[in-house]
Design a protein around this motif. Structure first.
Motif, PDB file in Angstrom:
ATOM      1  N   LYS B   6      44.225 -59.500   0.522  1.00 51.67           N
ATOM      2  CA  LYS B   6      45.422 -59.768   1.320  1.00 51.67           C
ATOM      3  C   LYS B   6      45.277 -61.082   2.045  1.00 51.67           C
ATOM      4  O   LYS B   6      44.170 -61.544   2.292  1.00 51.67           O
ATOM      5  CB  LYS B   6      45.617 -58.639   2.342  1.00 51.67           C
ATOM      6  CG  LYS B   6      45.896 -57.323   1.669  1.00 51.67           C
ATOM      7  CD  LYS B   6      46.462 -56.306   2.630  1.00 51.67           C
ATOM      8  CE  LYS B   6      46.864 -55.080   1.820  1.00 51.67           C
ATOM      9  NZ  LYS B   6      47.751 -54.192   2.521  1.00 51.67           N
ATOM     10  N   ILE B   7      46.403 -61.635   2.395  1.00 51.25           N
ATOM     11  CA  ILE B   7      46.406 -62.827   3.231  1.00 51.25           C
ATOM     12  C   ILE B   7      46.386 -62.360   4.683  1.00 51.25           C
ATOM     13  O   ILE B   7      47.192 -61.513   5.065  1.00 51.25           O
ATOM     14  CB  ILE B   7      47.688 -63.643   2.995  1.00 51.25           C
ATOM     15  CG1 ILE B   7      47.849 -63.945   1.522  1.00 51.25           C
ATOM     16  CG2 ILE B   7      47.735 -64.863   3.900  1.00 51.25           C
ATOM     17  CD1 ILE B   7      47.501 -65.302   1.069  1.00 51.25           C
ATOM     18  N   HIS B   8      45.465 -62.887   5.442  1.00 48.35           N
ATOM     19  CA  HIS B   8      45.395 -62.482   6.855  1.00 48.35           C
ATOM     20  C   HIS B   8      45.910 -63.596   7.741  1.00 48.35           C
ATOM     21  O   HIS B   8      45.503 -64.742   7.596  1.00 48.35           O
ATOM     22  CB  HIS B   8      43.949 -62.192   7.266  1.00 48.35           C
ATOM     23  CG  HIS B   8      43.297 -61.177   6.385  1.00 48.35           C
ATOM     24  ND1 HIS B   8      43.568 -59.843   6.493  1.00 48.35           N
ATOM     25  CD2 HIS B   8      42.415 -61.317   5.371  1.00 48.35           C
ATOM     26  CE1 HIS B   8      42.876 -59.190   5.569  1.00 48.35           C
ATOM     27  NE2 HIS B   8      42.166 -60.063   4.869  1.00 48.35           N
ATOM     28  N   LEU B   9      46.753 -63.232   8.663  1.00 45.63           N
ATOM     29  CA  LEU B   9      47.230 -64.211   9.641  1.00 45.63           C
ATOM     30  C   LEU B   9      47.025 -63.577  11.012  1.00 45.63           C
ATOM     31  O   LEU B   9      47.215 -62.372  11.167  1.00 45.63           O
ATOM     32  CB  LEU B   9      48.725 -64.491   9.460  1.00 45.63           C
ATOM     33  CG  LEU B   9      49.182 -64.903   8.063  1.00 45.63           C
ATOM     34  CD1 LEU B   9      50.702 -64.810   7.972  1.00 45.63           C
ATOM     35  CD2 LEU B   9      48.722 -66.328   7.759  1.00 45.63           C
ATOM     36  N   VAL B  69      49.324 -59.715   4.485  1.00 45.88           N
ATOM     37  CA  VAL B  69      50.319 -59.762   3.418  1.00 45.88           C
ATOM     38  C   VAL B  69      49.652 -59.370   2.111  1.00 45.88           C
ATOM     39  O   VAL B  69      48.728 -60.039   1.645  1.00 45.88           O
ATOM     40  CB  VAL B  69      50.909 -61.180   3.272  1.00 45.88           C
ATOM     41  CG1 VAL B  69      52.081 -61.157   2.299  1.00 45.88           C
ATOM     42  CG2 VAL B  69      51.331 -61.743   4.619  1.00 45.88           C
ATOM     43  N   GLY B  70      50.098 -58.271   1.555  1.00 45.59           N
ATOM     44  CA  GLY B  70      49.599 -57.847   0.249  1.00 45.59           C
ATOM     45  C   GLY B  70      50.655 -58.105  -0.812  1.00 45.59           C
ATOM     46  O   GLY B  70      51.701 -58.686  -0.524  1.00 45.59           O
ATOM     47  N   LEU B  71      50.365 -57.665  -2.025  1.00 49.51           N
ATOM     48  CA  LEU B  71      51.336 -57.894  -3.095  1.00 49.51           C
ATOM     49  C   LEU B  71      52.580 -57.033  -2.914  1.00 49.51           C
ATOM     50  O   LEU B  71      53.675 -57.439  -3.272  1.00 49.51           O
ATOM     51  CB  LEU B  71      50.701 -57.578  -4.446  1.00 49.51           C
ATOM     52  CG  LEU B  71      49.990 -58.739  -5.139  1.00 49.51           C
ATOM     53  CD1 LEU B  71      49.329 -58.257  -6.412  1.00 49.51           C
ATOM     54  CD2 LEU B  71      50.972 -59.871  -5.448  1.00 49.51           C
ATOM     55  N   ASP B  72      52.395 -55.815  -2.339  1.00 50.16           N
ATOM     56  CA  ASP B  72      53.514 -54.888  -2.268  1.00 50.16           C
ATOM     57  C   ASP B  72      54.099 -54.708  -0.874  1.00 50.16           C
ATOM     58  O   ASP B  72      55.206 -54.230  -0.719  1.00 50.16           O
ATOM     59  CB  ASP B  72      53.085 -53.500  -2.774  1.00 50.16           C
ATOM     60  CG  ASP B  72      52.422 -53.599  -4.125  1.00 50.16           C
ATOM     61  OD1 ASP B  72      52.992 -54.299  -4.976  1.00 50.16           O
ATOM     62  OD2 ASP B  72      51.338 -53.017  -4.305  1.00 50.16           O
TER      63      ASP B  72
END
Ligand SMILES: Nc1ncnc2c1ncn2[C@@H]1O[C@H](COP(=O)(O)OP(=O)(O)O)[C@@H](O)[C@H]1O
Ligand code: SF4
Ligand code: SF4
Ligand SMILES: [Mg+2]
Lengths: 446, 144
Positions: B6-9, B69-72
Motif C-alpha cells: 500500500k501507499i502510506h501517507l 491506499v491499496g488497490l481496492d
C-alpha cells in the motif's frame, strides 16, 4: 490541448522564476531553457507576468493582418479595453475608434454579458446545476477544473464566455443583413492568453466561433491616434452594456445576476483554495461563485496596458456615464437560452495520472516517494523542477535524470574523493554523520 | 508490487489552527489524482479526511492523519490524544456538537462532521477512551 502561451527561447535565461509561480506545475527548465508541459498548462498567463526577461509571451496578434483577412470584420471587445485609456469619458469613442481603424462592425462583449446574465437567471429556474453554481466566464478557471477538480464539473453553469456569445450573435446579425457567411471574420479583443487559447480550443462549444483574438495592448496602440481625432459630434451611439462592462472586474458578473448570494474570488491561488474548499464539502453558503484567474479580475489580465487598480477606477467612471441597460426582450432571452442548451460540458482531463493502470501508477508513486526521501527538500529549483517532489516524479516518469540534482552530484563527488568532511558542504539528507536536531542546536549556541 | 502493498501517507495535524485545516486533505487528493482514482472516490475521501481533520483541530488539540491506499480501498486512520468521546452514539447524531461558541462563530461545529464521515465512507469505526484519546478509522472502497 492547444496553447497560446509560448516561450521565446532566445530571451529565456533559465532563471527558474516562472517554475514556482505556475499553479499547475507545468514549467520545467531543461538545458538552461524553460519548457511548458502542454497537457498541464491552463494558459493562465501567470508566467507571462512574472518572467523578468519577457521571455514568456502570448502569441502575437497582428491587428492590420486581421483586418485584411476578411471583407467584413467584426470586433468583439472585452470591456477591459475601455479601462486602458487616460481621460476617456465615453465608451463610444473607443467603439467608434474601432470602426475608424477598419472594423466593419462592433459587438460589445459587455452587451452579451448582460444577455448571458439574464438568460442564466431564467435557466436556473428550470435546470439543476449543482449549488453553488460556478461561473464559466474565465477559461483558465474552467481548464483548471478540468484537470484538477473534475468532481466539480457539475457545478459549472453552461460553458460559454460573453465573448463567445457575442461572436455567435454578431455573426448572425451580419448574415441576416445579407453579408455572405464566408466574408465574415469575427475577432475578439481580449485581456489574456487564456481567451486567446479559447479561439482555437473553446471549453464548451463544439466548433470555433471566433476567427482570431487580438491582445488589448496591441489594439490599444492602433486606437490611440484615431481616438484622438474623433470629435464628439460624429460618434455613432454604439455603447450599451452598462452592467455588463462590470464583468471586467472581480464581482461584476456576480452583481449582474439576480437575487444571488455570491462569492467573488480573484487570483489563481485564491481560486484554487476556494475550489479545494468546495471539493472538501466545505460548501460556502452561496448560490453563485465567480472565479477569476487574474488579480482583480480581467482588468488584471496579462495583455492589458494599465494596472488593474487604476483601470477599475476608470471603468467605474465610464460605467457611470452610460445609461442604465434595458432588460432583454423575451425573444433575445430565448435565443441565448437555445445557445446555452447547445453547449457541452467540458471533460475531465486526467493529466496528473502517473499511469492508466492503477497497479503501475502505485508502483511509480512508491518509487517517487522513495526518491523524494533521498532529496534535500530545499526546493531550490536548480534541477529545473518547482519542488523536490515534482523532480522525483520527473525522474521516475523519465522526464529528468537523477543527476540533475546538484546536491546529489556534489555528494557523490565528495564521497568519491574520499572527503570525509564533505558533510559540512551537504544538506542534511546527504550527511554521513547523523546528528539529532537537538545536538546541532547545542553546537550552534556553544 | 504484491497485492497487499500500500501507499502510506501521513500528516501531522496541528491543534487549534483552523486556518491550516484542510492541508492534509489537499495532499491526499493530489496523491489520489496521480493514481488515477476516479473523481467521485476522491471527493468522498476528501470529505472524510477534512471532517476528521477539523475534529482533531477543534476537539482534540491536533493529531495524526494516516492514509493507506491499496488497490481496492483507501483506509483513513485519525488518531489523537485528546479528551476522548464519552458517548459515541450521541456524538454520531446529526446536529450534536460540543463545540465552543467561539468555534461556532467561525462557522464550524454544526454537528454534521461524524454523520458525514459515516455517510461518505463504506466502513467507519470509532475507538475512544475518555482522557486518553480517539481513533477514527474509515474505509472508502475504490470502484473497480
Ligand atoms: N476527535 C475527537 N475528540 C473528541 N471529541 C470529538 C472528536 N470528534 C468528535 N468529537 C465529539 O463529537 C461531537 C460531534 O462531532 P461532529 O459530528 O464532527 O460535529 P462538530 O465537530 O460540528 O461538533 C463533537 O462536538 C465532539 O463533542
Ligand atoms: S500559462 Fe499558467 S499554467 Fe501555463 S505554464 Fe504559464 S503559469 Fe503555468
Ligand atoms: S480572469 Fe479574465 S483576464 Fe484573467 S485569465 Fe480569466 S478571463 Fe482572462
Ligand atoms: Mg466536526
Amino acid at each position: 490541448m492547444r496553447h497560446s502561451v509560448a516561450l521565446t527561447l532566445k530571451k529565456c535565461r533559465g532563471c527558474t522564476t516562472c517554475i514556482k509561480s505556475c499553479p499547475t506545475e507545468a514549467i520545467r527548465v531543461r538545458n538552461g531553457k524553460a519548457t511548458i508541459l502542454p497537457n498541464r498548462c491552463i494558459d493562465c498567463g501567470t508566467c507571462i507576468q512574472v518572467c523578468p526577461h519577457q521571455a514568456v509571451r502570448s502569441l502575437r496578434s497582428d491587428v492590420r493582418e486581421a483586418l485584411e483577412r476578411f471583407p467584413y470584420t467584426i470586433a468583439v471587445p472585452d470591456p477591459a479595453l475601455y479601462a486602458q485609456f487616460h481621460n476617456l469619458n465615453d465608451v463610444n469613442i473607443v467603439l467608434n475608434g474601432l470602426l475608424a481603424i477598419g472594423f466593419d462592425d462592433v459587438y460589445e462583449s459587455a452587451a452579451s454579458a448582460e444577455l448571458l446574465a439574464d438568460a442564466m437567471d431564467a435557466w436556473d429556474q428550470d435546470h439543476t446545476t449543482l449549488k453553488p453554481e460556478i461561473s464559466p466566464a474565465c477559461p483558465a478557471v474552467v481548464r483548471l477544473i478540468c484537470i484538477r477538480f473534475p468532481d466539480l464539473l457539475g457545478h459549472l453553469a453552461p460553458v460559454i464566455t460573453p465573448v463567445e456569445l457575442a461572436a455567435i450573435l454578431a455573426r448572425r446579425r451580419a448574415e441576416e443583413a445579407g453579408v455572405p457567411p464566408e466574408d465574415i471574420g469575427v475577432f475578439s479583443i481580449v485581456p489574456c492568453s487564456s481567451q486567446v487559447t479559447s479561439v482555437s480550443a473553446p471549453n464548451g462549444l463544439h466548433k470555433k466561433v471566433l476567427d482570431g483574438a487580438l491582445a488589448i495592448r496591441d489594439v490599444y496602440l492602433e486606437l490611440l491616434e484615431p481616438m484622438r481625432q474623433l470629435g464628439s459630434g460624429d460618434l455613432l451611439p454604439l455603447a450599451g452594456g452598462r452592467t455588463g462592462a462590470g464583468w471586467a472586474f472581480s464581482g461584476g458578473e456576480a452583481l449582474s445576476r439576480r437575487d444571488k448570494r455570491y462569492i467573488a474570488v480573484d487570483g489563481i491561488v485564491n481560486v484554487i483554495k476556494m475550489l479545494e474548499e468546495i471539493e472538501d464539502g466545505r460548501m460556502p453558503d452561496a448560490d453563485f461563485i465567480e472565479l477569476r484567474a487574474c488579480t482583480k479580475g480581467c482588468l488584471g489580465g496579462c495583455l492589458n496596458v494599465e494596472n488593474p487598480y487604476t483601470a477599475k477606477m476608470r471603468l467605474k467612471d465610464l460605467m457611470g456615464n452610460l445609461p442604465p441597460s434595458a432588460p432583454p426582450s423575451a425573444k433575445a432571452r430565448q435565443e441565448v437560452t437555445d445557445i446555452l442548451e447547445s453547449t457541452e460540458k467540458p471533460e475531465f482531463l486526467p493529466t496528473f495520472q502517473l499511469d492508466p493502470d492503477r497497479r503501475k501508477a502505485m508502483e511509480k508513486l512508491m518509487a517517487i516517494q522513495q526518491l523524494e526521501d533521498r532529496l534535500p527538500g530545499l526546493r531550490c529549483g536548480s534541477c529545473g523542477a518547482p519542488s523536490c517532489r515534482a523532480f522525483a516524479e520527473d525522474v521516475v516518469m523519465g522526464r529528468a535524470s537523477v543527476d540533475d540534482c546538484i546536491f546529489r552530484v556534489r555528494a557523490r563527488m565528495q564521497h568519491m574523493a574520499g572527503n570525509t568532511d564533505a558533510d559540512d558542504y551537504l544538506p542534511a539528507p546527504f550527511r554521513r554523520r547523523k546528528e539529532t536536531p537537538a545536538a546541532s542546536d547545542e553546537e550552534a549556541t556553544s | 508490487m504484491t497485492g497487499d502493498d500500500k501507499i502510506h501517507l501521513s500528516y501531522q495535524v496541528e491543534g487549534g489552527d483552523l486556518t491550516r485545516a484542510g492541508e492534509a486533505s489537499s495532499g491526499v487528493k493530489q496523491t489520489l489524482r496521480k493514481l488515477g482514482i476516479d473523481p467521485g472516490t476522491i471527493r468522498r475521501v476528501s470529505v472524510c479526511m477534512y471532517e476528521g481533520e477539523i475534529n482533531m483541530v477543534i476537539h482534540a488539540n491536533g493529531g495524526l492523519a494516516m492514509v493507506d491506499v491499496g488497490l481496492d480501498d483507501i483506509t483513513i486512520t485519525l488518531t489523537d490524544f485528546g479528551p476522548g468521546i464519552p458517548d459515541i452514539d450521541k456524538a454520531m447524531q446529526a446536529g450534536w456538537s460540543t463545540a465552543a461558541d467561539s468555534v461556532r462563530d467561525l462557522g464550524f461545529g454544526a454537528g454534521m462532521g461524524l454523520p458525514n464521515m459515516k455517510k461518505y465512507s463504506d466502513e467507519m469505526n470509532i475507538k475512544s477512551i475518555v482522557g486518553v484519546g480517539t481513533t477514527v478509522t474509515m474505509v472508502v472502497k475504490i470502484p473497480s
